[in-house]
Each structure stands twice: as C-alpha cells, then as structure tokens.
Motif scaffolding. Structure first.
Motif, short mmCIF file in Angstrom:
data_model
loop_
_atom_site.label_atom_id
_atom_site.label_comp_id
_atom_site.label_asym_id
_atom_site.label_seq_id
_atom_site.Cartn_x
_atom_site.Cartn_y
_atom_site.Cartn_z
N ILE A 100 40.23 32.62 73.13
CA ILE A 100 39.10 33.13 72.33
C ILE A 100 39.54 34.34 71.50
N PRO A 101 40.17 35.36 72.08
CA PRO A 101 40.60 36.49 71.24
C PRO A 101 41.61 36.09 70.16
N LYS A 102 42.51 35.15 70.51
CA LYS A 102 43.53 34.77 69.54
C LYS A 102 42.92 34.03 68.34
N PHE A 103 42.10 33.04 68.63
CA PHE A 103 41.51 32.27 67.52
C PHE A 103 40.52 33.13 66.72
N LEU A 104 39.60 33.80 67.41
CA LEU A 104 38.62 34.59 66.65
C LEU A 104 39.30 35.76 65.93
#
Lengths: 236, 236
Positions: free
Chosen positions: B141-145
């Motif tokens: 989630i942190p990487k994609f967003l």
C-alpha cells in the motif's frame, strides 16, 4: 535512435519479453544495467531520478524524451513503431490483449513459488507454494494453454493471423519456455494436448531473426527469476 | 453504436473500471449479464461462442465486429475512440502504463484474501491470507500509493496532467475506494500520507459526469469481489 533498456541483471525476468521484441525486430538498444561499470545500483538511481513520468518498476525503456514502463506498454509502443504487430486498430488491440493474458499467466507462474510475499524467501513460504503450485499445474496451465491453442488457427498459424509473427508470438514462446523449465514433469504430460502452441514455440525458436541473439550468450538462463524449477512444485 | 459489456453480475469487479469510463464518458452501453432474463449462464455461453478473437475472461466489450477483453485493453480502446485519454502518443502510453500499474495493485489486493487459489474458499486459506495481507498493508500500500502521489503534480492535478481527467484517474478513484472498503484501519493511518491521491479520489467522486451513475443504484457495492473486508486482514 538507440533505446536504453533498464532491467535487473542476472535474470531473464519480464525484461526478456522486451529483449525478444527488440532482438527479433533488429532494433538497436543498450541494456544499461548490464554494461560494464553500470550495474543495478545505477538502475535504482535512474529509477528514482526526477522524471515527469517515472516507472513504478523495471523493465522500462528510455526512448528519447519518453520513458516507458510496464512490459505490455513497452511492447505496444515497439509494436506500433517498428511493425511488430498488425497496423489495424483491431489487430493492434488483439495483440495487446494477448500480451496482457500472457502477462497474467506470467504473474501466476511467479506466485507459485512466492504466494505469500515477493520480498520473503521461498524457504519461508514452501508449504504455501506447494498448494499454490498444485492449482497452477492442474487448473491454470490447461486453462491458459487451452486458450492459446483455441486462438491459433492451425499448426503454422501466428497468434494474430497473417504471415508474420507479432510480439505476442515471441512472448508466448518465452512463456512456454519458462513453463518447460519450471514444470518439466507437468509439461511432459500437457504439451501434447496443445500441439499448435508447441509448434509455435518451435517456430519462434527457429526464427532467423533470433538466431544471432540465441548464439550470443546474452540470453540469460532461467534460474532465480519468475520461472524457477523446484522439484517439489512440479508433478505430472 | 451501443457497446455490449459482459461481466459477472453481483460484484463491481474488474468490470467496474470499464463501467466508470463508459459512464463518465457518456458512452451508450448495455450491461448484458445484468439484463432481465439474461444472466451469467448467457455470459458463459457467449464467452465460449465461436469467435476468431475470443476473450480469456470477463470483462469484455463487444464493439460491432470487435470483441475486446482485458480491462486495460478495453480502456485503451475507449480512451482513443472517445477522448478519455490524451491524444498524443506519449500521453496515451502514459495513461496505459498507469492503468497497468493500477491493475497490478488490484491483482495484489485480490490475492490478499485468495493467496493460494482463486477457486478455493477464503476459509480454506485464511492463515495464508493473514500473512499475505500483512505484506500488502505494510509494504505494498505505501509503495503503490507513494508512486501515484509522486506522479501527481499537485492537489488539483490529474494523473496525465492537463485540465481533464483520463480513464486512469477514474481507475485510481475506484482502486482507492476499494482499499478504503477492504482496509479501513490501514487506510485510516495511511491516507494522510498521500494527500494528492486522496484529493483526486474526492474530485472523481464529485465529477458531474458520474453523479447520475452514482445515484442510479447501478453501481454495485463492494462485497464478494476483488475488494473484500475481513476484519482479521486489516490493521493500522
């Protein structure tokens, strides 16, 4: 223009789908992270450099002012620009559709050995891998290869029809190659059921345009990438 | 021409990315498997019918003589034909690249609850799901967003730049919507870190072109599809 291809060194990976198109198309390119003194640190630096349209992950292709990522997107560009796909709207979209279906199977093949987390070791997810690989062998291999078999019009056909290969044919070749490496026992019983797919695999392997590449030693062997052979994940 | 969209009834699923583009673009279409007396049996029949270019799986769009499958491929077609993406080569490929990156995250979101097999029940892979969901929450989630946050030029920006939304903006809206539904606790701590992504989510929700669709009751709620909320898979 000479393209810059950026991808991890040491594995065929998703970069190989792009390489095959570049090589078969006779398109000049540099494989940046494999140049002497460059390496993967430079890849990471380059990926994080200030770009208006940055890649999320390798492979990506620098084409003049454009940086293109996502394997299917790079191939869509090369297909249009260098005639590696039909020029009609429907033919172009059909080849893109096939490429995306190949990409789906590639992702599933990867997840057979990393079903829990791509950043953990295989050894830490072996049991889950065994379960996931079983479903892949028994359900997904027949379903995907059966689809491509259905799409091919005959033993001499290319995926998009017509007399010439498209980049989707090169990709299907590499996918089958990977399956033969990772799941030799399963493919030993399945291949005969998909004769048109296997014939296409052979014909791509024999394409004159690819022989220099195959002979060059630049085509990396399978090993630690998407397609891995673990005896315990394979079965007839 | 009125398009025929074929997708499973009862879930938003990958069909929703196509629906949002059709609705926001004011493009006439019929949702075939949701018509009275048609249903999913007809979808399966239609999918297996004799076509030169058959779909591997829904969603697919019948556009006159063409049948187009793979969500990103359908959107590429609609984007070009109906102006839902920039008309330049680089803009069109950039939006396609973003869509494929969104599709990658969608596939990973699905696999949080089905890491072993899509054809088995969640209950039969709950423990594995807990492990996979943890990696998704904490790393993916942190990487994609973070990537989409980096791509957006400002709080009022669209993904492709310019003054008008593209289909990738609609897709990012739906992805964020799905994450808010499936992982409310995680998104409760993460959303503030991605203010431009969340601002885009709000602006798409308020697009005049989508209000009739939202009010119609045709937008299916999340539940049993890609984005599922299981309390045990969510955490801050």
């Amino acid at each position: 223009m000479t393209y810059d291809l950026w991808y991890w060194d040491g594995i065929p990976g998703r970069g190989e789908f792009v390489r095959l198109a570049l090589e078969a198309g006779g398109i000049p390119y540099r494989e940046r992270a494999r140049e002497p003194g460059i390496g993967e640190d430079a890849l990471i630096q380059d990926m994080l450099s200030d770009r208006k349209q940055p890649p999320f992950a390798p492979p990506y292709l620098v084409a003049g002012k454009m940086t293109l990522a996502q394997t299917a997107n790079i191939l869509l560009f090369l297909g249009e620009k260098h005639g590696l796909a039909p020029a009609t709207v429907s033919g172009r979209l059909w080849v893109n559709q096939l490429q995306l279906t190949i990409a789906d199977m590639v992702a599933e093949a990867h997840d057979t050995h990393h079903p829990i987390s791509a950043s953990d070791y295989y050894e830490d997810q072996k049991e889950e891998a065994a379960r996931r690989a079983r479903g892949f062998r028994e359900e997904r291999i027949p379903k995907f290869l059966g689809y491509f078999e259905r799409v091919l019009a005959g033993p001499d056909a290319w995926l998009a029809g017509g007399k010439r290969w498209s980049y989707a044919d090169l990709s299907l070749f590499h996918l089958v190659d990977g399956l033969l490496f990772a799941f030799p026992r399963r493919m030993g019983t399945q291949a005969m059921k998909f004769p048109k797919v296997m014939a296409l695999h052979r014909r791509v392997a024999e394409l004159p345009a690819l022989q220099a590449y195959f002979a060059s030693g630049r085509r990396l062997p399978f090993g630690e990438g998407i397609f891995r052979h673990y005896r315990e994940l394979d079965a007839e």
